[in-house]
Design an enzyme around this catalytic site. Structure first.
Site, mmCIF file in Angstrom:
data_model
loop_
_atom_site.group_PDB
_atom_site.id
_atom_site.type_symbol
_atom_site.label_atom_id
_atom_site.label_comp_id
_atom_site.label_asym_id
_atom_site.label_seq_id
_atom_site.Cartn_x
_atom_site.Cartn_y
_atom_site.Cartn_z
ATOM 1 N N HIS A 19 0.768 -1.185 -0.124
ATOM 2 C CA HIS A 19 0.016 0.036 -0.100
ATOM 3 C C HIS A 19 0.868 1.276 -0.062
ATOM 4 O O HIS A 19 0.568 2.269 -0.643
ATOM 5 C CB HIS A 19 -0.907 0.083 1.105
ATOM 6 C CG HIS A 19 -1.776 1.286 1.342
ATOM 7 N ND1 HIS A 19 -3.071 1.025 0.742
ATOM 8 C CD2 HIS A 19 -1.686 2.539 1.826
ATOM 9 C CE1 HIS A 19 -3.646 2.293 0.962
ATOM 10 N NE2 HIS A 19 -2.871 2.968 1.640
ATOM 11 N N GLU A 20 1.782 1.377 1.092
ATOM 12 C CA GLU A 20 2.601 2.407 1.086
ATOM 13 C C GLU A 20 3.688 2.754 -0.228
ATOM 14 O O GLU A 20 3.935 3.899 -0.492
ATOM 15 C CB GLU A 20 3.544 2.530 2.296
ATOM 16 C CG GLU A 20 2.591 2.558 3.527
ATOM 17 C CD GLU A 20 1.664 3.755 3.615
ATOM 18 O OE1 GLU A 20 1.795 4.678 3.093
ATOM 19 O OE2 GLU A 20 0.529 3.418 4.162
ATOM 20 N N HIS A 23 1.900 4.655 -2.954
ATOM 21 C CA HIS A 23 1.899 5.978 -2.757
ATOM 22 C C HIS A 23 3.508 6.648 -3.040
ATOM 23 O O HIS A 23 3.540 7.517 -3.695
ATOM 24 C CB HIS A 23 1.424 6.371 -1.275
ATOM 25 C CG HIS A 23 0.144 6.204 -0.851
ATOM 26 N ND1 HIS A 23 -1.031 6.637 -1.659
ATOM 27 C CD2 HIS A 23 -0.278 5.578 0.182
ATOM 28 C CE1 HIS A 23 -2.195 6.241 -0.872
ATOM 29 N NE2 HIS A 23 -1.768 5.640 0.139
#
Length: 447
Positions: A19-20, A23
């Site tokens: 997920h990170e 980003h």
């Protein structure tokens, strides 16, 4: 316990990192300077530098963050202003925010596709037992019926049947189920899910309808020590042949009698060549606010039939991606529908789960094998992607809403509005976490 902890850490570690990383990767491609990439919150346990970026593992493993250069958080040197997140075009901000959930979505797609290409073991949707007087029984289902389709959508396993039934749960009209019966005839039966009310959205949907996938026999596999059955001398290997003077055709008939209450039952028992009768008074237990009987017996499974019920689903690579895409589409729809139904009170809040339940299921799936664990990982990754995009402040969906407003109006949302949103979002998330933790404790320790 060690396996459960390990599986939980791996699950969170993989999902948060992916997920990170989404980003982070898009932020770098959009020209935004990244200051910190953190897996976990709180005090760093391990930290290292990669150029100007600080990478760390923190003490609380329930999430992570990517901190970017931003004038709203600290002064920025004039030569770095162009790399600040707050100076980017709203479209770039939207891309950066969406990248995290999108990375989890892509991970789920790859995991599901990989499983389908490799092959997954499943159970053919054949009714091993049908509980007497249940919704399925009244709809005409009988033991040995194989479900072929639900509302014209083909199904090849009980998992697919379960998902398709949930997908149709909001329909006011009965579900049309294509069935191949024990005589090899193909018929269509109407299954009125609406009779279940809110229980239609529970994990025990199939049991509530009256289906038992396992082909149970009337032979006893285990007797619970100290239970009602043990008190009258019943033993493993005994075969129950009658119930209150009538032949006992299937184990479900005994279950149905116990559902009606705790009145004494007369059981015909065959042990070797001996045939005798016993009168047993079931113990009383409470299930869903209703008292039912319990004997303390476990039935044996018909192993030959059970082997016939097994199936391995395997697809060519392109078809595997198609099947994975369809599964993701259905599960996304179900997740959003379930969340909406809980908000309006049409589904029980008992379905909200927290870290204890996630850890438990992670451990159970790991014990069942690598394929089961990967499938569980894909499901949680998809759920994380969908729920993160809900328009709740502090979640990616809340930030996405702010940037869409900026794109449409031409100016950023005011700091005052963001501050109010953060307080509201924090309140909602804390309430949700408290509910999830309460459900976890009740589910795991209070039954």
């Amino acid at each position: 316990m060690l396996l459960t902890i390990f599986a939980f850490v791996v699950t969170l570690g993989v999902l948060v990192t992916v997920h990170e990383w989404g980003h982070y990767w898009v932020a770098r491609r959009c020209g935004v300077k990244v200051l910190t990439f953190s897996i976990g919150f709180g005090k760093p346990l391990l930290r290292w530098q990669r150029g100007d970026e600080s990478w760390q593992l923190a003490a609380i493993p329930l999430g992570g963050f990517v901190r970017m250069l931003d004038e709203r958080e600290a002064p920025v040197s004039p030569h770095e202003v162009s790399q600040a997140f707050n100076r980017q075009h709203p479209f770039k901000k939207i891309l950066i925010v969406v990248a995290g959930p999108l990375a989890n979505l892509v991970l789920a797609l790859l995991l599901y596709a990989g499983l389908y290409a490799y092959g997954v073991d499943a159970i053919r949707p054949i009714a091993g037992q049908v509980t007497p007087a249940s919704i399925a029984d009244r709809a005409g289902f009988r033991p040995g019926d194989e479900i072929l389709s639900i509302n014209a959508r083909p199904v090849a396993s009980w998992d697919e049947a379960f998902v398709s039934l949930l997908d149709a749960a909001g329909d006011a009209t009965p579900v049309q189920v294509g069935v191949r019966n024990a005589d090899a005839q193909t018929v269509v039966r109407s299954l009125p899910l609406s009779e279940l009310g809110r229980a239609v959205y529970e994990p025990r949907l199939l049991v509530r309808l009256g289906f038992t996938p396992y082909p149970l026999t009337t032979t006893i596999a285990r007797v619970e020590p100290g239970g009602a059955a043990a008190s009258v001398g019943l033993k493993a290997g005994d075969r129950l042949v009658s119930l209150d003077g009538k032949p006992l055709a299937q184990w479900a008939d005994l279950q149905a009698a116990l559902q009606r209450g705790t009145q004494s039952l007369t059981l015909g028992v065959r042990r070797g060549e001996e045939l005798r009768q016993v009168i047993v008074a079931p113990a009383s237990i409470e299930v869903s606010g209703r008292k039912i009987g319990r004997l303390g017996l476990e039935p044996a499974v018909d192993e030959q039939l059970w082997q016939r019920y097994q199936v391995r689903l395997q697809y060519p690579p392109l078809q595997a991606f198609t099947a994975a895409s369809e599964k993701i589409a259905i599960q996304t729809k179900l997740t959003l529908a379930m969340f909406g139904r809980m908000i309006v009170g049409k589904a029980s809040l008992d379905q909200v789960s927290g870290p204890l339940t996630i850890a438990t299921y992670a451990g159970e799936s790991a014990r069942l094998g690598l394929s089961n664990f990967i499938e569980y990982l894909a499901l949680i990754s998809l759920s994380l992607a969908v729920l993160n995009l809900l328009p709740v402040p502090l979640l990616d969906g809340g930030h996405l809403l702010y940037h869409v407003v900026e794109l449409l109006t031409g100016r950023p949302v005011s700091p005052q509005v963001e501050a109010i949103g953060q307080r509201v979002g924090l309140t909602l998330l804390l309430a949700l976490m408290a509910l999830a933790l309460f459900n976890d404790i009740h589910r795991l320790f209070l039954g």
